[in-house]
Every structure is written in structure tokens, then in C-alpha cells.
Design a protein around this motif. Structure first.
Motif, PDB file in Angstrom:
ATOM      1  N   PRO A   1       0.822  -1.214   0.000  1.00  9.82           N
ATOM      2  CA  PRO A   1       0.000   0.000   0.000  1.00  9.82           C
ATOM      3  C   PRO A   1       0.858   1.267   0.000  1.00  9.82           C
ATOM      4  CG  PRO A   1       0.017  -0.991   2.185  1.00  9.82           C
ATOM      5  CD  PRO A   1       0.728  -1.949   1.277  1.00  9.82           C
ATOM      6  N   SER A   2       0.385   2.282  -0.696  1.00 10.45           N
ATOM      7  CA  SER A   2       1.065   3.581  -0.682  1.00 10.45           C
ATOM      8  C   SER A   2       0.725   4.301   0.620  1.00 10.45           C
ATOM      9  CB  SER A   2       0.589   4.428  -1.858  1.00 10.45           C
ATOM     10  OG  SER A   2      -0.774   4.787  -1.668  1.00 10.45           O
ATOM     11  N   GLU A   3       1.453   5.396   0.892  1.00 14.00           N
ATOM     12  CA  GLU A   3       1.148   6.169   2.105  1.00 14.00           C
ATOM     13  C   GLU A   3      -0.308   6.626   2.085  1.00 14.00           C
ATOM     14  OE1 GLU A   3       3.709   9.463   3.190  1.00 14.00           O
ATOM     15  OE2 GLU A   3       2.164  10.310   4.494  1.00 14.00           O
ATOM     16  N   GLN A   4      -0.765   7.104   0.947  1.00  9.45           N
ATOM     17  CA  GLN A   4      -2.139   7.607   0.886  1.00  9.45           C
ATOM     18  C   GLN A   4      -3.144   6.476   1.077  1.00  9.45           C
ATOM     19  OE1 GLN A   4      -2.713  10.943   0.910  1.00  9.45           O
ATOM     20  NE2 GLN A   4      -4.756  10.245   1.490  1.00  9.45           N
ATOM     21  N   GLU A   5      -2.830   5.305   0.518  1.00  9.54           N
ATOM     22  CA  GLU A   5      -3.746   4.170   0.709  1.00  9.54           C
ATOM     23  C   GLU A   5      -3.825   3.768   2.184  1.00  9.54           C
ATOM     24  OE1 GLU A   5      -3.572   1.842  -3.590  1.00  9.54           O
ATOM     25  OE2 GLU A   5      -1.898   1.579  -2.190  1.00  9.54           O
ATOM     26  N   VAL A   6      -2.694   3.817   2.878  1.00  6.30           N
ATOM     27  CA  VAL A   6      -2.711   3.498   4.311  1.00  6.30           C
ATOM     28  C   VAL A   6      -3.529   4.537   5.063  1.00  6.30           C
ATOM     29  CG1 VAL A   6      -1.315   3.270   6.395  1.00  6.30           C
ATOM     30  CG2 VAL A   6      -0.501   2.285   4.245  1.00  6.30           C
ATOM     31  N   ARG A   7      -3.301   5.809   4.765  1.00  4.88           N
ATOM     32  CA  ARG A   7      -4.027   6.866   5.482  1.00  4.88           C
ATOM     33  C   ARG A   7      -5.534   6.757   5.236  1.00  4.88           C
ATOM     34  NH1 ARG A   7      -1.024  10.657   7.992  1.00  4.88           N
ATOM     35  NH2 ARG A   7       1.210  10.612   7.564  1.00  4.88           N
ATOM     36  N   ASP A   8      -5.910   6.472   4.007  1.00  8.37           N
ATOM     37  CA  ASP A   8      -7.338   6.325   3.716  1.00  8.37           C
ATOM     38  C   ASP A   8      -7.923   5.114   4.453  1.00  8.37           C
ATOM     39  OD1 ASP A   8      -7.205   8.526   2.089  1.00  8.37           O
ATOM     40  OD2 ASP A   8      -7.104   7.400   0.210  1.00  8.37           O
ATOM     41  N   TRP A   9      -7.158   4.024   4.482  1.00  4.82           N
ATOM     42  CA  TRP A   9      -7.644   2.803   5.134  1.00  4.82           C
ATOM     43  C   TRP A   9      -7.893   3.031   6.619  1.00  4.82           C
ATOM     44  CZ3 TRP A   9      -9.460  -1.816   3.744  1.00  4.82           C
ATOM     45  CH2 TRP A   9      -9.536  -2.819   4.735  1.00  4.82           C
ATOM     46  N   LEU A  10      -7.070   3.896   7.248  1.00  5.82           N
ATOM     47  CA  LEU A  10      -7.162   4.112   8.697  1.00  5.82           C
ATOM     48  C   LEU A  10      -8.286   5.067   9.094  1.00  5.82           C
ATOM     49  CD1 LEU A  10      -3.410   4.289   9.775  1.00  5.82           C
ATOM     50  CD2 LEU A  10      -5.002   2.367   9.980  1.00  5.82           C
ATOM     51  N   GLU A  11      -9.149   5.385   8.188  1.00  7.35           N
ATOM     52  CA  GLU A  11     -10.293   6.262   8.466  1.00  7.35           C
ATOM     53  C   GLU A  11     -11.070   5.816   9.712  1.00  7.35           C
ATOM     54  OE1 GLU A  11     -13.441   8.915   8.270  1.00  7.35           O
ATOM     55  OE2 GLU A  11     -11.442   9.038   7.373  1.00  7.35           O
ATOM     56  N   GLY A  12     -11.107   4.519   9.972  1.00  2.68           N
ATOM     57  CA  GLY A  12     -11.891   4.008  11.102  1.00  2.68           C
ATOM     58  C   GLY A  12     -11.092   3.740  12.356  1.00  2.68           C
ATOM     59  N   ASN A  13      -9.869   4.224  12.424  1.00  2.00           N
ATOM     60  CA  ASN A  13      -9.035   4.006  13.610  1.00  2.00           C
ATOM     61  C   ASN A  13      -8.458   5.335  14.078  1.00  2.00           C
ATOM     62  OD1 ASN A  13      -8.804   1.344  11.925  1.00  2.00           O
ATOM     63  ND2 ASN A  13      -8.186   0.779  13.997  1.00  2.00           N
ATOM     64  N   ILE A  14      -8.726   5.679  15.323  1.00  2.00           N
ATOM     65  CA  ILE A  14      -8.190   6.933  15.871  1.00  2.00           C
ATOM     66  C   ILE A  14      -7.029   6.633  16.810  1.00  2.00           C
ATOM     67  CG2 ILE A  14      -8.703   9.025  17.173  1.00  2.00           C
ATOM     68  CD1 ILE A  14     -11.621   8.692  16.465  1.00  2.00           C
ATOM     69  N   CYS A  15      -5.951   7.399  16.653  1.00  2.00           N
ATOM     70  CA  CYS A  15      -4.830   7.388  17.589  1.00  2.00           C
ATOM     71  C   CYS A  15      -4.647   8.819  18.069  1.00  2.00           C
ATOM     72  CB  CYS A  15      -3.548   6.909  16.900  1.00  2.00           C
ATOM     73  SG  CYS A  15      -2.079   7.154  17.911  1.00  2.00           S
ATOM     74  N   ARG A  16      -4.448   9.014  19.375  1.00  2.51           N
ATOM     75  CA  ARG A  16      -4.267  10.365  19.903  1.00  2.51           C
ATOM     76  C   ARG A  16      -2.789  10.656  20.191  1.00  2.51           C
ATOM     77  NH1 ARG A  16      -6.748  15.210  19.303  1.00  2.51           N
ATOM     78  NH2 ARG A  16      -7.735  16.003  21.201  1.00  2.51           N
ATOM     79  N   CYS A  17      -1.938   9.628  20.173  1.00  4.34           N
ATOM     80  CA  CYS A  17      -0.544   9.822  20.595  1.00  4.34           C
ATOM     81  C   CYS A  17       0.421  10.087  19.441  1.00  4.34           C
ATOM     82  CB  CYS A  17      -0.028   8.586  21.330  1.00  4.34           C
ATOM     83  SG  CYS A  17      -0.789   8.221  22.913  1.00  4.34           S
ATOM     84  N   THR A  18       0.356   9.293  18.408  1.00  7.79           N
ATOM     85  CA  THR A  18       1.472   9.215  17.458  1.00  7.79           C
ATOM     86  C   THR A  18       1.412  10.228  16.333  1.00  7.79           C
ATOM     87  OG1 THR A  18       0.348   7.671  15.987  1.00  7.79           O
ATOM     88  CG2 THR A  18       1.612   6.713  17.804  1.00  7.79           C
ATOM     89  N   GLY A  19       0.246  10.865  16.137  1.00 11.73           N
ATOM     90  CA  GLY A  19       0.104  11.722  14.966  1.00 11.73           C
ATOM     91  C   GLY A  19       0.112  10.941  13.666  1.00 11.73           C
ATOM     92  N   TYR A  20       0.000   9.622  13.782  1.00  7.56           N
ATOM     93  CA  TYR A  20      -0.122   8.686  12.645  1.00  7.56           C
ATOM     94  C   TYR A  20       1.162   8.502  11.842  1.00  7.56           C
ATOM     95  CZ  TYR A  20      -5.055   9.350  13.718  1.00  7.56           C
ATOM     96  OH  TYR A  20      -6.267   9.434  14.372  1.00  7.56           O
ATOM     97  N   HIS A  21       2.096   9.443  11.928  1.00  2.00           N
ATOM     98  CA  HIS A  21       3.322   9.413  11.121  1.00  2.00           C
ATOM     99  C   HIS A  21       3.975   8.021  11.168  1.00  2.00           C
ATOM    100  CE1 HIS A  21       7.080  11.606   9.632  1.00  2.00           C
ATOM    101  NE2 HIS A  21       7.572  10.461  10.049  1.00  2.00           N
ATOM    102  N   ASN A  22       4.230   7.550  12.393  1.00  2.00           N
ATOM    103  CA  ASN A  22       4.937   6.274  12.528  1.00  2.00           C
ATOM    104  C   ASN A  22       4.014   5.065  12.382  1.00  2.00           C
ATOM    105  OD1 ASN A  22       7.458   7.394  12.793  1.00  2.00           O
ATOM    106  ND2 ASN A  22       7.391   7.470  15.031  1.00  2.00           N
ATOM    107  N   ILE A  23       2.708   5.265  12.559  1.00  2.00           N
ATOM    108  CA  ILE A  23       1.775   4.156  12.292  1.00  2.00           C
ATOM    109  C   ILE A  23       1.770   3.875  10.792  1.00  2.00           C
ATOM    110  CG2 ILE A  23      -0.668   3.504  12.250  1.00  2.00           C
ATOM    111  CD1 ILE A  23      -0.993   4.825  14.963  1.00  2.00           C
ATOM    112  N   VAL A  24       1.734   4.940  10.009  1.00  3.53           N
ATOM    113  CA  VAL A  24       1.738   4.773   8.552  1.00  3.53           C
ATOM    114  C   VAL A  24       3.026   4.075   8.105  1.00  3.53           C
ATOM    115  CG1 VAL A  24       1.741   6.009   6.352  1.00  3.53           C
ATOM    116  CG2 VAL A  24       0.193   6.729   8.184  1.00  3.53           C
ATOM    117  N   LYS A  25       4.148   4.518   8.660  1.00  2.00           N
ATOM    118  CA  LYS A  25       5.428   3.862   8.338  1.00  2.00           C
ATOM    119  C   LYS A  25       5.410   2.390   8.729  1.00  2.00           C
ATOM    120  CE  LYS A  25       9.507   5.526   9.654  1.00  2.00           C
ATOM    121  NZ  LYS A  25      10.440   6.322  10.477  1.00  2.00           N
TER     122      LYS A  25
END
Lengths: 784, 159
Positions: free
Chosen positions: B120-144
Motif C-alpha cells: 500500500p502507498s502512504e495515501q492508501e494506508v491513510r485512507d484505510w485508517l479512516e476508522g481508527n483513531i490514535c491520539r498519541c502518534t500523529g499517525y506518522h509512525n503508524i503509517v510507516k
């Protein structure tokens, strides 16, 4: 340096349990015979409680006990205390009572007035719905403006006009004189929008009472269990500390909202004594929205006076801050000592005045949320500086350079009480501008315009006061506690180490960072180090984690304890090697006699300390276990520059962050990977404030944004990846040279984003847009 | 009370539940599999994501009785003894978690994406995570983490 020592991006020791589902959060704890609590909460923002009838509820299946505000009052126990007294122009702040269960009046939607305890959570919920409360609804004051208007409904009889305090810092006449000589004055009106912290783990608690030992135990989602024990034990329930244990196990994020002593903790502990069975309470998210302390909520008018060259002459800031319905634990200090004292920013502004009115409203209490006062201060300073630059036709980066405190001016006394310790503001500005390709912006804007998009770039050169806090200083400002930290280094007989810290990790990675420091200092393998936090029965004392203090203060306590360990170990080593103590050197886990090849390992010294067959027993006690308390000499002053670039679609009003670069000075860094993660997370909370999040109350005090369906949390597709880096000027006054990194992103980002949004919209004649800059707001501003 | 039977992490389990019992309550309270978390009450946060018959599902939004006969996988079922799943490894290697509360849901959701899209591309990962909220990481490292985890899974299958 050991491979897992200071400066290495060591993978986190705590991760294994979290990625395998074995974290132990409060709601994961089940105790034998456990019951479940559900609170009865007010649906009204303001009402008199005419009657509470629990008879039908008490007869429902599984109900063990129902306790009301009247029951609590009858026991003669205390209210929830406030930990900071601010003294305003007219004397000490108004400090109304804060009963953990309301008996006669409710003052915000969600205010609790009874608790139902049952054998299952479902039975407790069913019975709570059957508690018949007769309310006489009263008019509510749900906003700062409403509460300050003439004839407004009174939140507390003790606070006429709903004023908690009217406070000021600085000499207004002096600042007015500076304005009289100004070439240009920039004025901004700002709203710092109210936020809901929203740690992903809802608050929860499990309380139990052991009849045999007469000991109470409270497991709770807290950032500072010792503080909860002190406040709840001494001020609320009158329980002695030696029979009250507070445990904060794995905690799923805090961001400030889990600092405070909440009513549910006290009520559960009190009730556990009555039912003599463990009681669990877990907030539903909707309950969190109406009971967790909220953040921010300021309305501000600010004016900046400049000379013809753009040098700042003076700053005047007039702020009204919402306290909510009651004073939460640290609420009064947030818009005063954590706010006005930061209004010099990174600049040499010679004259500053700030006035703050703190106001009671019929809303959830407001208290510290990630940054706490410092984001609000940064937003004022960086919005007005950027606005002044555009008004005067000076490049915003250049205007900042002309006013920076220069690198050779430290320690630097600001006109608002603080002494900055160290910094290189031009350095972080230059690094952030380079990473953002600031010089290439004009070309990118032209390219965006060709696509019909509005592009803007904004800076935020922030400063924060962290490492909270020197006890004598904060004591003189009204803090009712000292803010030192405690650490105990227990070296075991075979040389492994347990470190007990009074700080608390709820995502920050202390189990790794502190272990790195110990590995570095003692030369032991990082796997031979265990970090323990969050249990008052294990850790001598602690003030907890907030205000980016854990490394700067808790790490310093660790460093001092390690000094003591090293000193004692050297004496043992000297004895073993029949050398003079003064000749013992310690490096890489080996004690050597200087100038010889004689050496003994740390593990052998540790064993000798516990098996003292050959030991200087007449001059030294056995054992190698040292505790240190560290009270900081000053605050620390992390600072840096964040640059945000946005693109706005004028047809929809949607703002896209297309680039975000940050350069931060956190002093010495122990684990760069963890530090970068802290910055990423902080930035997204700041972006959330700027573009997405806004807590909205109706005029009747009903919370319109009470779930994730209405309150817009940042999601992965709302933000880009970030370019973050650090530049270091070590903190000169603590042993690690560390300043702290936890809050920087949330402090810096809102101004960077909003400066970029204003920059993008300026070409369309839009001069003011408030946070959150939602598509609707942007579109309306463009089409006004 | 109805009895429900399902296969959880490869083991046949059964239990008595109320008809209103949610799958997440059955997992957490009856089976004591507390790795699956509850972060909201509106199916928004994704802390409760598990796999039901191989596909990610929010266990707060399914009744336990709906899973009669189903194969359910939770975060506890991913590692093979001490050997972590490549997606778990990727989260640790890339600092894809801080407080850890959203992490089980993130990992379970990420696995479903990786099963569908091995790169998956970065954008595909970000779109997929629409249903998951994280308050700590800012998503940067989750996407990685998810991009690295998907690559590692694909490499493992190829080898």
C-alpha cells in the motif's frame, strides 16, 4: 558508549506487551467479588435538585448499594481540592466548594449526584436509569460572554458576576508609555477554542477495601498516583497514606486530562469501604466528554507596539479564561503563571502587560491540556508577530530575527518573571526554514494559483517553560505543593537494576529512556534494567508526569541517585582492590585503580554490597540502593520553530496541510526515536485544534459535540507526514542537560497552521478566521 | 441466556451471554482477552477491531450471538509463541505506538489492509485508517509501520 545508551534510538522495552495485547490497563483489572459502578449524572447545565428517589432502583436485580450526595454530605467528608491559589488584584481567587456528589445543585451537564453499585455493569446501568431525580432547571451561563453579561445566572453564590479572579502581570502604565512612542501598533482578537483532550483510553477506576489490613487500594487512570493519594487521602476522604495505595497501571494516554483528582476516584474508594467489595467504574466515551477536564477556552485581545524598524516596544494582552463550573486541580494556574509568563516568546519585547479574568460557567471544568497555557501564549505571540510582519511589509522570518533574544544573552531575564536558561532561536528558525524550503514558496504559490488553489505558509517560533517546577518559585506563586521528583535506584546482588520513578509513563516510553540512562551510567545491559512506576506502594514518592517534566526533573532525580550509587560503589571497589577511594575510576561498568591494570566489575561490587564477607563494614552499610529527590533550579525552556504550508480549495473551503517542518531545541536528547514520536503526536493535536476540533456548547449549556460523531478528532487522512529535527543547546542547570519534549508540537502547531491559513486567505481579503478553520468557516469567510 | 459457540484464536470456545452482549464484551469479560479495547461508544475509534472470518470488524458493533460459528482472531492470536507477527514487529521497529491503547485495533486493521494490498502507498494506508483513531502518534509512525509490515508480510510469503 553502550549501544543502548544515551543518544541511541533504542526500540522500546514496553512495546512487547502492547503489541501482543498484554498491556494491563485499569479496565483490564478484575478483582475477586468485584461490583460495578454507574454514576447518575445531570442532564441539565444548571438545576436545583428537588429530590432523589432511589427506592425503585434499589429494588432492581443485582443492585448492591446506591449512594447519593446526601449520603456523602452526611459522612462529613471533604470536597475536591484545588492545588493552586491565584491571588488577583482584589485578593485571593474565589474557591467555591466542589462536592464529589452534588446534593443540592448541579452545575454542568454530567455533574454527578449519585452512584449505583451492582453485581454487573449492565445491572448497574439499568438501575441508574431507574433513579428518579426531580430537577428544577435553572438558567445557565454556558460561555464566557454569557457568564460576564449583566444579570447572568450565577454559577456559585460565592462568586458574584461569575468571576473567579481578576489578575494581572506587569505595569500597565509602563506599557502604555511604550505604546505612546510606537511607529505601528498591530491589534488582534483571538479565540483559543475549547478542546476535549480525548486520550483513547477512557478514565476508569477500581477501588477495594481490605477489612483485615484496613487498607484501601485504588487502581486509576492517573498521570500521578502519589498526588491522587495525597489529595484524596488528606483532603477528601481523610484516609492516612499508609493505609491508602494508589496504582496507576498502564494508562492509555493522558495529555493532562489524567493529572487531576476526579470525583469518581474518591466516590469509588469511599463506597468500597461501605460495600466491602471491589468496585469498578469505566467511563463510556460520552461520559468522558462531559466529565474529563477540558482544555484552552480563552478569548483574547492583544496589541503589539513596534518602532519603524520593526523592533517590538511593548505588548498588551487582555484575556478572559473559562474555568468551567468548578475549579479543577490545577485550573487557576493555567491562564496565569503558565500563560502570561510566556508572552515574551523568543523576543526581547521590553514591556509586557497581561490581564486575565477567570470566569465560572455552567460547563465541564477546564484545566491543563497538553501545553497548558503555553499553547495559548504562543498562539497570541505568534499570531500577532506574523500579523505585524504582514502589516508592515516585513518578511515574517526577518521580523522575528530582528527581535530574537540573541544566543549570547542567556541567562535572559524577561519582563514577565522568567529567566530563560539557554537557546538558539536563529538556529532553529534557519533549520525549519531550510526544511520547509521557505525560499521556494513563491514559486509553489504561483503553481498552486494556476490550479485554482490558495497557498499559504506560516511560522511559529515558540517557547515553553517546562521541567515543572522549582518548588520555591511556584510556592511563591500560589502552588500548594512542591514539584520536585523522586527516584530510587535499586541495584540487585547480581548487578541488575530496578529503577523506581515518581514520574508516570502513559505513552512517553520512560521504561526505555530511563533504562538507557542507567545502561550508560552503570555500564549494564539495558535488558538488565527494569523501570517501575505508578504504584504508591513501590515508589517512595512522586509528583507524576505533566509539563514535559519527566526527563528534566525525574531524569535528574535518577541522575542524582546514580551519583550516590557510583559514590558508594567506588568505596566498595576501593576496599576490594585495597586502593584509595580517590584513585578509583569508573567507566563502562569497570572500576579501575588509576594508572594500574587492577579492576573490578560493577556486578562484583554489587554482589559484595549484598554478600559483605569482605567489606568495609565499620564505615559503610551493606546494600546498594539509593534514593534521590531532585528539585529543579529553574524551569527549562524548550523552543524552536515550526513551519506549516497549506493549500486551500476556495470552492469547498477545505484546508490541506501540504508540508510541515519542525526544528526543536529540547536540550540533550536520550532517545531520538521517542522524541520524534512525541513531536509528531503533539503537532497533530495542534493541527486538530487549528483545523478540526472545537468543543461546542449550546446557550442552554448542552454539549453539542459529545461524541466522535460530532467532535472531529484528527484522523490519518487529515494530516501528512512531517519533517522534524532537533538542534541542541543543553539545559545548563540540570545534570542531564535535558529540557523536555512532550508538549512542543501542541504548543507550536496551532499558530503555524493558522498563520498559513491567514496567509493563504489574505489575497482574498480575509483578515480573521478563528480556530478551528473548518471548511464551512473558510468557505463562509471567502464568500462573506 | 443464549449460548454462543465460536472459534477464537484457533480454539473452540462457548459461553452464556445475554442477547445484548457485544462481541467485545464476550472477548474481554468472558474470555478475559483484554487486548481488544473499547475507546468509544459510537463505532468511531477502532480500538476494538478484531478479525471475524478473516476480515476486520469492530467488535463493539457486533453482538456476540452474531458470531455463532465464526472464526475470530484477536491481537492475542497473532504471535506464534515468542515469534511476533511481522506487522507486530513493524509497529515496534517503527515506533508505531506510544500509549498502546489503540495499537491492537491498529494492528488488526493494518493486517486486513495488507491481506488485500501487499504494497500500500502512504495515501492508501491513510485512507484505510479512516476508522481508527490514535491520539498519541500523529499517525506518522503508524503509517510507516503499516507500509513496512505489509512489505515484510509479502516478503515472508514470497520466501
Amino acid at each position: 558508549m553502550p549501544k543502548d545508551g544515551i543518544g541511541a534510538s533504542v526500540k522500546r522495552k514496553e512495546d512487547y506487551r502492547f503489541i501482543t495485547g498484554q498491556g494491563a490497563y485499569t479496565d483490564d483489572i478484575d478483582r475477586p467479588g468485584q461490583t460495578y459502578a454507574v454514576f447518575v449524572r445531570s442532564p441539565h447545565a444548571h438545576a436545583r435538585i428537588a429530590s432523589v428517589d432511589t427506592s425503585a432502583a434499589a429494588a432492581m436485580p443485582g443492585v448492591v448499594k446506591i449512594l447519593t450526595g446526601a449520603d456523602y454530605a452526611a459522612d462529613g467528608l471533604g470536597g475536591l481540592p484545588c492545588g493552586w491559589q491565584v491571588t488577583g488584584k482584589d485578593g485571593p481567587m474565589v474557591e467555591p466548594p466542589h462536592p464529589p456528589l452534588a446534593a443540592d445543585r448541579v452545575r454542568h451537564v454530567g455533574d454527578q449526584l449519585a452512584v449505583v453499585i451492582a453485581n454487573s455493569a449492565a445491572e448497574a446501568r439499568d438501575a441508574a436509569e431507574a433513579v428518579a431525580v426531580e430537577y428544577e432547571p435553572l438558567a445557565a451561563a454556558a460561555s464566557i460572554d454569557a457568564a460576564l453579561s449583566p444579570g447572568a445566572p450565577q454559577v456559585h453564590d460565592e462568586a458574584p458576576g461569575n468571576l473567579c479572579y481578576d489578575w494581572e502581570l506587569g505595569d500597565k502604565a509602563d506599557v502604555d508609555a511604550a505604546f505612546a512612542g510606537a511607529h505601528h501598533v498591530t491589534r488582534v482578537e483571538l479565540v483559543n477554542n475549547r478542546l476535549v483532550p480525548n486520550a483513547m483510553e477512557p478514565r476508569a477506576a477500581v477501588a477495594e477495601y481490605d477489612r483485615a489490613t484496613r487498607e484501601y487500594t485504588l487502581y486509576t487512570t492517573s498521570q500521578n498516583p502519589h498526588v491522587i493519594r495525597l489529595l484524596m487521602g488528606a483532603f477528601v476522604l481523610q484516609l492516612p497514606e499508609h493505609r491508602l495505595r494508589v496504582v496507576a497501571p498502564d494508562v492509555g494516554g493522558g495529555f493532562g486530562s489524567k493529572i487531576f483528582h476526579y470525583a469518581e476516584e474518591a466516590i469509588l474508594t469511599w463506597a468500597a469501604g461501605k460495600v466491602a467489595r471491589p468496585i469498578k467504574w469505566t467511563a463510556e466515551r460520552a461520559e468522558s466528554f462531559v466529565t474529563d477536564a477540558h482544555g484552552r477556552d480563552h478569548v483574547t485581545v492583544a496589541e503589539l507596539a513596534l518602532d519603524a524598524d520593526g523592533k517590538f516596544l511593548g505588548l498588551k494582552v487582555d484575556t478572559r479564561a473559562n474555568m468551567g463550573a468548578y475549579l479543577s486541580t490545577f485550573a487557576p494556574c493555567v491562564p496565569t503563571y503558565l500563560y502570561a509568563t510566556l508572552l515574551a516568546g523568543q523576543y526581547t519585547t521590553p514591556k509586557i502587560w497581561c490581564g486575565v479574568q477567570a470566569v465560572f460557567t455552567h460547563t465541564v471544568p477546564v484545566d491543563a491540556y497538553r501545553g497548558a497555557g503555553r499553547p495559548e501564549a504562543t498562539f497570541v505571540v505568534e499570531r500577532i508577530v506574523e500579523t505585524a510582519a504582514h502589516e508592515m511589509g516585513i518578511d515574517p522570518a526577518e521580523l522575528r530575527r530582528r527581535n530574537f533574544v540573541p544566543p549570547d544573552a542567556f541567562p535572559y531575564q524577561t519582563p514577565v518573571a522568567l529567566v530563560y536558561d539557554s537557546g538558539d532561536y536563529e538556529g532553529t528558525l534557519a533549520a525549519a526554514l531550510a526544511d520547509a524550503d521557505y525560499n521556494g514558496f513563491a514559486a509553489r504559490r504561483t503553481e498552486a494559483e494556476a490550479r485554482g488553489k490558495l497557498r499559504g505558509i506560516g511560522l511559529s517560533a515558540y517557547i515553553e517553560a517546562c521541567g515543572i517546577a522549582p518548588s520555591a518559585v511556584v510556592g511563591s506563586l500560589g502552588a500548594r505543593a512542591g514539584l520536585y521528583e523522586c527516584g530510587e535506584v535499586r541495584v540487585h546482588p547480581t548487578g541488575s537494576v530496578t529503577f523506581f520513578t515518581g514520574t508516570h509513563s502513559h505513552g512517553q516510553g520512560h521504561e526505555t529512556t530511563f533504562a538507557q540512562i542507567i545502561a550508560e551510567r552503570l555500564g549494564v545491559d539495558i535488558d538488565a534494567v527494569e523501570v517501575v512506576h505508578g504504584d504508591t506502594s513501590k515508589i517512595p514518592f512522586g509528583m507524576g508526569t505533566y509539563g514535559s517534566r519527566s526527563l528534566a526533573v525525574g531524569g535528574s532525580a535518577l541522575s542524582r541517585a546514580l551519583d550516590k550509587v557510583e559514590t558508594k560503589a567506588k568505596r566498595i571497589a576501593a576496599h576490594l582492590m585495597e586502593a584509595s577511594e580517590a584513585d578509583i575510576e569508573f567507566a563502562d561498568g569497570q572500576f579501575t585503580v588509576a594508572g594500574t591494570d587492577k579492576s573490578v566489575g560493577f556486578g562484583d561490587v554489587a554482589l559484595t554490597a549484598y554478600v559483605p564477607h569482605n567489606y568495609p563494614i565499620e564505615e559503610l552499610e551493606p546494600g546498594l540502593d539509593e534514593t534521590a529527590y531532585y528539585d529543579p533550579a529553574n524551569f527549562t525552556f524548550p523552543a524552536g520553530c515550526h513551519v506549516c504550508e497549506v493549500e486551500i480549495d476556495p470552492d469547498t473551503g477545505a484546508v490541506e496541510i501540504v508540508n510541515f517542518a519542525a526544528s526543536d531545541d529540547f536540550g540533550n536528547v536520550i532517545n531520538p526515536m521517542i522524541v520524534e514520536g512525541q513531536v509528531h503526536g503533539g503537532i497533530v493535536q495542534g493541527v486538530g485544534q487549528a483545523l478540526l476540533e472545537g468543543c461546542v456548547y449550546g446557550d442552554d449549556g448542552q454539549l453539542a459535540t459529545g461524541s466522535y460523531m460530532d467532535y472531529t478528532m484528527p484522523r490519518a487522512d487529515d494530516v501528512p507526514s512531517f519533517t522534524v529535527s532537533t538542534r541542541t543547546t543543553p539545559c545548563p542547570h540540570n545534570p542531564l542537560g535535558a529540557k523536555g519534549c512532550g508538549e512542543a508540537g501542541a504548543i507550536a502547531a496551532p499558530a503555524a497552521v493558522m498563520n498559513a491559513v491567514h496567509h493563504a486567505l489574505a489575497s482574498r481579503g480575509v483578515s480573521r478566521i478563528d480556530m478551528p478553520a473548518t471548511p464551512a468557516r473558510v468557505w463562509q469567510a471567502l464568500n462573506a | 441466556m443464549p449460548t454462543v459457540n465460536m472459534n477464537v484464536n484457533g480454539e473452540a470456545v462457548s459461553g452464556e451471554v445475554e442477547s445484548r452482549t457485544l462481541l467485545v464484551q464476550f472477548l474481554r469479560e468472558t474470555l478475559r482477552l483484554t487486548g481488544t479495547h473499547v475507546g468509544c461508544d459510537t463505532s468511531q475509534c477502532g480500538a476494538c477491531v478484531v478479525h471475524v472470518n478473516g476480515v476486520s470488524a469492530k467488535s463493539c458493533t457486533m453482538l456476540a450471538v452474531q458470531c455463532e460459528g465464526a472464526d475470530v482472531t484477536t491481537i492475542e492470536g497473532l504471535a506464534d509463541g515468542d515469534a511476533l507477527h511481522p506487522m507486530q514487529e513493524a509497529f515496534r521497529d517503527n515506533h508505531g505506538l506510544q500509549c498502546g491503547f489503540c495499537t491492537p485495533g491498529m494492528i488488526m486493521s493494518a493486517l486486513d489492509l495488507a491481506n488485500r494490498n501487499s504494497a500500500p502507498s502512504e495515501q492508501e494506508v491513510r485512507d484505510w485508517l479512516e476508522g481508527n483513531i490514535c491520539r498519541c502518534t500523529g499517525y506518522h509512525n503508524i503509517v510507516k509501520s503499516i507500509m513496512a509490515g505489509a512489505r515484510a508480510m509479502a516478503a515472508g510469503q514470497g520466501g
